[in-house]
Design an enzyme around this catalytic site. Structure first.
Site, short mmCIF file in Angstrom:
data_model
loop_
_atom_site.label_atom_id
_atom_site.label_comp_id
_atom_site.label_asym_id
_atom_site.label_seq_id
_atom_site.Cartn_x
_atom_site.Cartn_y
_atom_site.Cartn_z
N SER A 275 38.64 36.33 39.27
CA SER A 275 38.96 37.72 38.98
C SER A 275 38.64 38.60 40.19
CB SER A 275 38.21 38.15 37.71
OG SER A 275 38.71 39.35 37.18
N ASP B 49 47.06 35.04 30.41
CA ASP B 49 46.02 35.97 30.86
C ASP B 49 46.37 37.39 30.42
OD1 ASP B 49 44.26 37.65 32.33
OD2 ASP B 49 44.12 36.18 33.93
N HIS C 278 42.26 34.39 30.75
CA HIS C 278 41.61 34.85 31.98
C HIS C 278 40.47 33.93 32.39
CE1 HIS C 278 41.03 37.86 35.04
NE2 HIS C 278 39.77 38.09 34.69
#
Length: 282
Positions: free
Chosen positions: A128, A233, A261
């Site tokens: 991320s 995601d 995610h």
């Protein structure tokens, strides 16, 4: 809808933490080292010939984000370093802030951390926001970064992306279970203020920088790069890994069709195997 999907994602993470066998983490000792002007919290385990630096996501920390990797990656193959970025986890003070160059600042601190630890060569695993930091690191520390693995990451944001962030701005709309780990780590006010500041940051990036985070960095990356992504995601649409794959010269792309995610948590065994295979390639 996005809040429900986000909450479900977190519940999956929590159940996985409980199910995983704790092989090492109960005895691991985190420590701090002064990097520039900040006391950085980090963990270093293993004695393998390949060094890995693990970079967590927003509000993430060493064990909230990477427990399945720290616990199960082979410590005879790898020396594993994981850090809490400035303002996250136990790298406080200072409080986290989000100036326009914040990802570049994190990259500089992480590069300096590895220099302080006297580690000249290493590979990066970034999730991320940590993946964004890793992309920038690989573009700056070209002679040090051997390989790069990123997932759930993006080099820019769109109006649609920022709308997704706005829908989960208010932590009161998160499930109590989801809020609790962050409240325990940070306290409610710091958690809420920092999360809101993160959403504000991307509003500014969109309005003042056309959504660009680090597009210019991608062409400078020479390290072989593995881009992993969950097709489901809810925070990072598929256009982003496709873009990274297109722009990074030695990039390869692997999609988890049902992944969201948190593919490194939800599919930890498969993910770790992918990491092993990629790092073993010449």
């Amino acid at each position: 809808m996005i809040s429900l999907r986000f909450n479900k994602l977190f519940r999956n993470c929590c159940s996985l933490y409980k199910k995983k066998l704790i092989r090492h983490s109960s005895t691991e000792k985190q420590t701090k080292i002064k990097v520039n002007n900040i006391e950085i919290n980090y963990l270093k385990v293993g004695n393998g010939p390949q060094t890995l630096l693990l970079l967590p996501g927003t509000l993430g920390s060493i064990f909230t984000d990477f427990k399945p990797q720290i616990d199960t990656l082979n410590r005879e193959k790898y020396t594993i370093v994981a850090w809490d970025p400035p303002g996250y986890g136990f790298s406080r003070p200072p409080d986290r802030n989000f100036p326009p160059e914040y990802f570049y600042n994190d990259a500089d601190y992480a590069i300096s951390l590895m220099k302080s630890l006297q580690i000249d060569k290493y590979s990066l695993l970034g999730w991320s926001d940590g993946g964004i930091t890793a992309l920038i690191m690989a573009s700056k520390a070209v002679d040090s970064v051997e390989k790069l693995i990123v997932w759930g990451s993006n080099a820019y944001v769109t109006e649609k992306d920022v709308e997704l962030y706005e829908k989960i701005r208010d932590i009161e709309n998160w499930s109590p279970r989801m809020r609790q780990q962050f409240i325990e780590l940070y306290g409610k006010k710091y958690f809420s203020d920092t999360w809101n500041a993160w959403v504000d940051y991307f509003q500014v990036v969109l309005k003042e920088n056309g959504g660009d985070i680090c597009r210019e960095a991608l062409s400078k990356i020479n390290a072989p790069t593995l881009i992993l992504h969950g097709a489901q995601d809810p925070l990072v649409p598929m256009e982003h890994p496709v873009y990274l794959h297109k722009k990074i010269k030695y990039g390869s792309l692997k999609i988890y069709p049902e992944g969201k995610h948190n593919i490194h948590l939800r599919y930890a065994e498969l993910f770790n195997s992918e990491v092993d295979d990629f790092l073993a390639k010449d």
